[in-house]
Design an enzyme around this catalytic site. Sequence first.
Site, PDB file in Angstrom:
ATOM      1  N   ALA A  16     -26.109 -93.438  93.184  1.00  0.00           N
ATOM      2  CA  ALA A  16     -25.096 -92.638  93.896  1.00  0.00           C
ATOM      3  C   ALA A  16     -25.325 -91.159  93.629  1.00  0.00           C
ATOM      4  CB  ALA A  16     -23.688 -93.045  93.478  1.00  0.00           C
ATOM      5  N   SER A  49     -27.409 -83.751 109.009  1.00  0.00           N
ATOM      6  CA  SER A  49     -27.875 -82.615 108.218  1.00  0.00           C
ATOM      7  C   SER A  49     -27.406 -81.321 108.859  1.00  0.00           C
ATOM      8  CB  SER A  49     -29.414 -82.639 108.125  1.00  0.00           C
ATOM      9  OG  SER A  49     -29.872 -81.649 107.242  1.00  0.00           O
ATOM     10  N   THR A 104     -25.574 -96.492  89.287  1.00  0.00           N
ATOM     11  CA  THR A 104     -24.196 -96.940  89.099  1.00  0.00           C
ATOM     12  C   THR A 104     -24.197 -98.095  88.098  1.00  0.00           C
ATOM     13  OG1 THR A 104     -24.278 -98.598  90.849  1.00  0.00           O
ATOM     14  CG2 THR A 104     -23.740 -96.327  91.501  1.00  0.00           C
ATOM     15  N   LYS A 134     -28.911 -50.050  81.019  1.00  0.00           N
ATOM     16  CA  LYS A 134     -28.190 -51.172  80.406  1.00  0.00           C
ATOM     17  C   LYS A 134     -27.400 -51.841  81.525  1.00  0.00           C
ATOM     18  CE  LYS A 134     -26.380 -48.581  77.120  1.00  0.00           C
ATOM     19  NZ  LYS A 134     -25.641 -48.123  75.915  1.00  0.00           N
ATOM     20  N   GLY A 189     -24.050 -86.873  95.025  1.00  0.00           N
ATOM     21  CA  GLY A 189     -23.160 -86.018  95.817  1.00  0.00           C
ATOM     22  C   GLY A 189     -21.733 -85.934  95.324  1.00  0.00           C
ATOM     23  N   CYS A 219     -21.308 -75.305 104.471  1.00  0.00           N
ATOM     24  CA  CYS A 219     -20.716 -74.064 103.981  1.00  0.00           C
ATOM     25  C   CYS A 219     -20.642 -72.982 105.057  1.00  0.00           C
ATOM     26  CB  CYS A 219     -21.504 -73.547 102.784  1.00  0.00           C
ATOM     27  SG  CYS A 219     -21.495 -74.689 101.379  1.00  0.00           S
ATOM     28  N   TYR A 247     -35.115 -52.423  86.723  1.00  0.00           N
ATOM     29  CA  TYR A 247     -34.231 -51.263  86.735  1.00  0.00           C
ATOM     30  C   TYR A 247     -34.800 -50.100  87.548  1.00  0.00           C
ATOM     31  CZ  TYR A 247     -32.483 -46.731  85.241  1.00  0.00           C
ATOM     32  OH  TYR A 247     -32.013 -45.435  85.241  1.00  0.00           O
TER      33      TYR A 247
END
Length: 823
Positions: free
Chosen positions: A281, A38, A274, A436, A283, A42, A428
Amino acid sequence: MKILIVGGVAGGATSAARLRRLDEKNPIILFEKGAYISYANCGLPYYIGGVIEEREKLFVQSAEEFGTRYGIDVRVNTEVLSIHPEEKLVKAKNLITGETYEETYDKLILSPGADPIVPPLPGIKSEGIFTIRNVTDTDYIKEYITTKNVQRAIVVGAGFIGLEMAENLHELGVQVSIVEMSDQVMGPLDYSMASIVHQHLKTKNVEFYLLDGVKSFEKLEDGSIVVELMSGRKITVDMVILSIGVKPTIKLAKESGLEIGEAGGIKVNSYLQTSNPDVYAVGDAIEFPSPITGKPFLNYLAGPANRQGRICADNIILGNVTEYKGSISTAIAKVFDITVASTGIASKILKKSGIKYLDSITHSASHAGYYPGAIPMTIKIIYQPETGKLFGAQVVGYDSVDKRLDLIASVVKKGGTIYDLIDIEHAYAPPYSSAKDPVNMAGYVAENILKGKVKIKHWRHVNAQETLKGTVYLDVRTKDEFELGSIPGAINIPIDELRDNLHLLNKSNTIVAFCAVGLRGYLAARILMQNGFENVFNLNGGYKTWEYAVKKQSNEDIYKNLVVKKDDHIYQAQNKSVKVSSGNAIKVDACGLQCPGPIMKLKKVFDTADSGNVYEVSATDPGFAKDVVSWCNMTGNKLIDVTSNAGKISAIIEKAEQKKTSVQRNTQNGASFVVFSDDLDKALATFVLANGAASSGKKVTLFFTFWGLNIIKKTEKPSVKKDIVSRMFEMMMPSNSKKLALSKMNMFGIGAKMMRNQMKNKGVASLEQMMNDAQENGVEFVACQMSMDVMGVKKEEMYDFVQTGGVATFLEKSDESNLNLFL
């Protein structure tokens, strides 16, 4: 119930943790071939680049901690060799001890992930060539950079990981080259959006090659690697990062008889089972139908893998209660100063799939324009023509890109439409958005198109031949904007003067109105349509989108200067600028101006500046970085530093003393010619004069622009890929000097042949011989980069001795001359 899991990280580890939370008693065994179960996949490029300083922060939990907390038998460094669904057992091998054994199961989860693509190229297994897929790869790369004193690197492949690696290596001070076989970086983007990334990469001084691939690698005795490209270029580097892509790891599944789908991944149903109901399965290894197209595809993202792991566990314990709805491939990446994000399906994929679509491009500010710090962002949305159902979106900008992409992705995921974008109620306040929001604006523009309030023309369909068929390109920007650059052949009627000048336009013509980003173009289209003009279009994304897309996209050969580094090796690199503080420099804002706008504004400021004053000039035109150097050389002002940050190029310049503003030069020994025409007779006159001037001792510079570029094209040119506009120009122009026509009495080429024959009979050198003589006489050939970009002429098509330059480059040469001609 005994449950085995093959593979950890996002899918496998999430499944294991969820299984235990749902049932405390079931025995669970997790096999992981590597040493870690684990970790933050990224985050690997950012650890290499030093942004993440501590290696331990990459790990969510160690195998031991994970096993203890969840009561799971975690077996790292253990490879599952085979699966036997009939006997419900797997064979595994401990990679440390070499022990092989069997384990039975009641339910099995496969999470084998994906493997990096490593093509069988010569020399690819040499030391110093890496993939980056796991922590072990990262450790090797990190150590290699440190121990081998890496100065230059090539990243092969310009996807998300490739560009993240390029950025992080660049931050370490490594000179980075990127090689990409496609005509763009970031495959999930459409070309018009990728072109924004290309122009940004140029401002960061990163070398990159498009439409080129690697042919071979050669390891040298000194440890460096020669990378030969398909184009024939050879680049010497210290390290190579392969980021070509990945492929699903399906060997185990395939050998055990599980069904493999048409996209090449493990086929699963909506419960993630599967073809064997006791084997699930998750990933990177699975394929699943797209919620948008319904066609199976592969998706290599951590978010969906985590979701699949949770669903899979629920279905095993609770009995197929939760269906997986698929992924819309929402992704985001930081590329130097900009953020690039996409969701859903790109236009190019829909086109290949035969699915009808419309798309629209809007340019908005990251927050209210009147609040300081508003930065442009570009949004492209793709939708169905009849219903407005959203197919996808892409956002590129500097600030709050993730916020806008997430809003749109939520609508895409729910099967929503462009009308849902209009209805989004956002938080906003001026520092955060506009009344907008850019997402609302994207919806409004799409609504106008769907409801017939305006028709659009895309940048790809803008070409010179259309003007011959009665198409008028109407630039409704101000006259000052128009003079700084426009679409070739366009006419200028500012939007505020349009109603009073309708008589200048022919209602039988097709009119394509455009402004900088599309708003004024839309207003112009509405005015024309309501005054009896029928064939009216607005240019999608405005001049900004067109200009970015037609510019030169790649950035080759920027590391030309040879520099001896501390290890006594000679590298092709540039010495980095000495970074200095702007201190109390007077600010000059030239942002938003295109060449020669920034230089013109700079000159205006310096005309009245006091000597010794220091100015910090900011511009967003990528060409400013080069032109400001030539301008300072020409004027004698001192260029202290040039930097690029968050889309802005900043130059710090000191005003020279008054007596030095006009630099003393030998103006009696220079000649500069602007070669605009590609008529044979005018080309001959050019080289007669150039060779005469060179023979008299003058330093001659020929500046080839627009049609003049045809004179210096090779007779045998390499094959280069071009967009549709560039191909149209190519078909209409002479391919080389031997194809030039006479300006008068050409008679479909007969006149040109007669001229060449007469020259031969009279003993006059041919044009090609004159060009060769000019080169030998030291004549400098310079091609206008802006003209090349507009005309679609590539550097590879011109003779190798031809240089490229901009407006300031020519002005510097002409300032050194006492003879300046326009031919």
